[in-house]
Design an enzyme around this catalytic site. Structure first.
Site, short mmCIF file in Angstrom:
data_model
loop_
_atom_site.label_atom_id
_atom_site.label_comp_id
_atom_site.label_asym_id
_atom_site.label_seq_id
_atom_site.Cartn_x
_atom_site.Cartn_y
_atom_site.Cartn_z
N LYS A 109 -0.56 -9.92 -17.73
CA LYS A 109 -0.10 -10.22 -15.99
C LYS A 109 0.31 -11.39 -15.85
O LYS A 109 1.15 -12.63 -16.20
CB LYS A 109 -1.04 -9.77 -15.27
CG LYS A 109 -1.66 -8.37 -14.62
CD LYS A 109 -2.33 -8.13 -14.21
CE LYS A 109 -2.92 -7.12 -13.52
NZ LYS A 109 -2.24 -6.19 -12.77
N ASP B 80 11.70 -4.32 -15.89
CA ASP B 80 10.88 -4.37 -16.84
C ASP B 80 11.53 -4.69 -18.16
O ASP B 80 12.20 -4.74 -17.98
CB ASP B 80 10.80 -2.03 -16.60
CG ASP B 80 9.80 -1.77 -17.98
OD1 ASP B 80 9.17 -1.89 -18.31
OD2 ASP B 80 9.40 -0.98 -16.83
N HIS C 108 -2.21 -4.96 -2.86
CA HIS C 108 -2.41 -3.66 -4.01
C HIS C 108 -1.70 -1.82 -2.55
O HIS C 108 -2.24 -1.82 -2.21
CB HIS C 108 -4.17 -3.34 -3.73
CG HIS C 108 -4.64 -2.29 -4.35
ND1 HIS C 108 -5.93 -2.00 -4.21
CD2 HIS C 108 -4.60 -1.50 -5.00
CE1 HIS C 108 -6.02 -0.65 -5.37
NE2 HIS C 108 -5.45 -0.66 -5.69
N SER D 51 -5.18 -3.91 -8.74
CA SER D 51 -6.38 -3.49 -7.95
C SER D 51 -8.13 -3.58 -8.39
O SER D 51 -8.90 -3.05 -7.83
CB SER D 51 -6.52 -1.20 -9.36
OG SER D 51 -7.03 -1.00 -10.45
#
Length: 721
Positions: free
Chosen positions: A416, A352, A459, A438
């Site tokens: 992303k 992260d 997903h 998603s």
């Protein structure tokens, strides 16, 4: 005899050996029934000290022949009932012929296999993880039809037997011993046979009977008329209905069989069981559930939905188990994926933007594992072993050596793209990059990758460590090798993969959005919110559309819609609207974005259960109410219709993927067998006619697609055959 061999040893003990020559496991098919009857006829003419029932396979007995059960139709009911009674008569002979009969259980004894063991006087099992004992029939819409509903209550008592019958509870050897299901355990196959011979020889020459055949026998805890049981059973139907909402006939039939059977003699009880069993076997719900949860699921796991080249690679070196993966984003989704992977022996780098955030993500696994330790399901060493596989990190350099990266950051295309480029700098040539998006098309996200052939969508569903499904999305340039390896990885971590083609929202998110939007739209129309949620429950959905929207968050739903609008406008395509949009916007304007924001359609008091927000009555006044059946069918039909559109547009590759994905991923009612099977079992012609009615009253989104029109004209189901 095809499925059973009889051998006599030097101690004059008959070994009744279960050995189906046509399969890797023993099943209760026509050959078995015929073989058992021939064995009984031979034994009636023979002289022996006792009988040991054992298996020549690695398992004891797998259960009923689902191919046969699936084929039984209402017209076959009479003949099938006779077959059931004949088979049970032969099992009954084993336990009343007077000489000792031992079940030597070397592996799984499930369903009909456990019913065979129950007909033996003494049951011994190897103390091994391979041994599983139980009656899972209810999970396929059936009941144990080989005497399980009769013998289990007589062995354990009604209350103790019901979890095995109603829930399909399965136990290992030690649990079975403690519960009184078996009498002994053995360390290995040799000791198993030694114990079995010892019991036979110790009881040879004496009249051996089952407890329920002995004079003065009373069912443990009493029968259904016992005051304690009567008090419980007075509430049992209501408690059962609370769980099934009347959608599943099998649990109701099991409860009726147990209650009725406890009040009559053994032979009458078995006839009662047979009648209910035949009724369920011929019924549509069992057909739906067997077709999807057995045949469909097994085919999917075998790679039936993969292209030929990818399927051929499944057993080659390209699909070797992955040892190390990286996860980008340690939020709820990333943390759940990390836990799921580490639990299956995979090393995980959980990255992260800060080490603190990554450590917090690892904390999710720690909290979940601690609960297992506290409940005695795991020891401290096992917990630490799993936690040691998760490395929290804020450095991209730690991703070196990862064979797969799973990106699980926010649904923002630019974000992303940035994390994709950063991670790829650390990866080897053969490493795969997967996005957990998603909704955003994979082909578009792959533009940020230097190796789009290695880019794929994985997903997961929240909570990722518990939800069984992973939707694999192939981009325009995703290679067969990448697909095969991703598919194998999903199986490696114990999940069920479905494979779909690229599209906005893919399959699951697109169809799930139809469910939430339909419920929200009905609220805006003035339908009572309690009716919306209750209709969903009575249709078989696990959660109502308003409640699940609160869980997802209206903020996220709004962001996804805005991202879609931006993308479509950039592409010069028309932007669709939905009647739910204005309701969501109004809720957000009021600051009621969902559970995480403190409240949405529901209120979440600190000292009580959640309940529908009382302010809904003012904001969305209740008007004239539609037929309750319309409310139920709007939720079912809109998902089924959109699923069919996904199939028509080749987003979905198979009917089985549609059915499994709709149930395992987005909560379509299991009794239906899945979204496309719902159309099949409704009847294509009838479904098309009803869809037109709904379209006329509630909007063009219910209008039949071309495939549905063609199905209706031919009145034929949609299948993969």
């Amino acid at each position: 005899m095809k499925s059973i061999r009889l051998e006599k040893d030097s101690d004059n003990i008959i070994h009744l050996i279960l050995d189906n020559p046509n399969a890797s496991a023993n099943v209760m098919d026509r050959d078995f029934a015929e073989s058992l009857h021939q064995a009984v006829e031979r034994l009636q003419k023979d002289d022996y000290a006792g009988i040991i029932v054992r298996s020549a396979k690695s398992t004891f007995f797998a259960g009923g022949d689902l191919n046969w059960l699936y084929s039984v139709q209402h017209k076959d009911a009479g003949e099938f009932f006779k077959h059931c009674e004949a088979l049970k008569a032969d099992l009954r002979w084993l336990e009343i012929q007077g000489k000792p009969v031992v079940a030597a259980i070397n592996g799984a004894a499930l369903g009909g296999g456990w019913e065979i063991a129950l007909s033996c006087h003494h049951r011994i099992a190897i103390d091994s993880h391979a041994v599983k004992i139980g009656l899972p029939e209810v999970t396929l819409g059936l009941l144990p039809g080989g005497g399980g509903c009769v013998r289990m209550p007589r062995l354990l008592g009604i209350q103790n037997a019901l979890p095995y019958l109603l829930e399909g509870k399965q136990v290992g050897a030690q649990q079975a011993l403690e519960a009184g299901l078996i009498h002994q355990t053995a360390k290995d196959a040799d000791e198993l046979l030694d114990h079995a011979r010892a019991f036979v020889l110790a009881n040879a020459g004496s009249e051996v009977q089952q407890p329920w055949d002995q004079p003065g026998y009373r069912m443990p805890g009493g029968d259904a008329r016992n005051p304690k049981n009567a008090q419980l059973l007075a509430f049992a139907p209501a408690m059962l209905w609370q769980k099934t909402k009347g959608c599943f006939p099998a649990p109701e039939a099991i409860l009726a069989t147990v209650i009725e059977g406890s009040q009559v003699d053994f032979d009458t009880a078995t006839r009662i069981e047979s009648r209910y069993f035949v009724e369920l076997t011929c019924g549509q719900v069992a057909k739906n559930m067997i077709g999807t949860f057995w045949f469909g699921l097994n085919a999917i796991k075998a790679g039936a939905s993969l292209p030929d080249a990818a399927r051929a690679l499944l057993n080659e070196r390209e699909t070797a188990p992955l040892k190390k993966i990286g996860i980008l984003g340690a939020g709820m989704m990333g943390a759940g994926i990390a836990y799921a992977c580490a639990s299956r022996g995979v090393e995980v780098v959980l990255k992260d933007v800060s080490l603190e955030a990554a450590q917090k993500g690892k904390g999710y696994a720690e909290k979940s594992l601690q609960k297992r330790v506290d409940r005695g399901r795991m020891d401290e060493a096992g917990m630490q072993d799993i936690l040691s596989r998760i490395l929290p990190s804020d450095s991209a350099a730690d991703l070196k050596g990862c064979e797969l990266i799973i990106e699980a950051v926010f649904e923002d295309r630019e974000l992303k793209a940035r994390v994709t480029a950063e991670a790829e700098e650390q990866l080897g040539e053969s490493a795969i990059f997967a996005s957990n998006t998603s909704t955003l098309p994979i082909s578009g996200l792959a533009e940020a990758s230097k190796r789009p052939e290695n880019f794929i969508g994985l997903h997961f569903f929240s909570p990722a460590d518990k939800m069984p499904l992973v939707e694999i999305i192939c981009g325009e340039r995703t290679s067969d090798e990448t697909l095969a390896r991703a598919f194998a990885f999903v199986l490696q971590i114990g999940k069920t993969p479905i494979v779909v083609n690229d599209s906005r929202g893919f399959f699951t998110s697109r169809v799930f959005g139809c469910f939430t939007n339909e419920g929200i739209a009905m609220l805006g129309e003035g339908v009572n919110p309690a009716s919306i949620e209750n209709a969903a429950a009575l249709a078989g959905f696990p959660v109502g559309p308003l409640a699940v929207s609160d869980e997802v968050s209206l903020t996220l739903m709004g962001k996804i819609r805005q991202q879609t609008v931006d993308d479509l406008q950039r592409e010069g395509k028309p932007v669709p609207s939905h009647p739910a949009d204005k309701v969501i916007d109004h809720m957000l304007e009021m600051g009621r974005a969902g559970k995480a924001a403190g409240g949405g359609f529901y209120s979440y008091p600190e000292d009580g259960k959640k309940h529908l927000w009382t302010g809904l009555a003012k904001e969305f006044p209740v008007g004239e109410q539609p037929a309750f059946e319309d409310v139920k069918e709007r939720l079912l039909f809109i998902m089924a219709i959109e699923t069919l559109r996904c199939y028509e547009e080749h987003v979905l590759r198979s009917v089985r993927d549609a059915n499994i994905g709709s149930i395992f991923g987005i909560g379509f009612p299991p009794w239906t067998g899945g979204a496309l099977q719902y159309i099949n079992q409704y009847g294509p012609a009838e479904f098309e006619q009803r869809a037109r009615q709904l379209a006329e009253h509630y909007g063009e989104r219910f209008a039949p697609s071309q495939v549905l029109v063609e199905m209706a004209e031919a009145n034929l189901p949609l299948t993969d055959e």
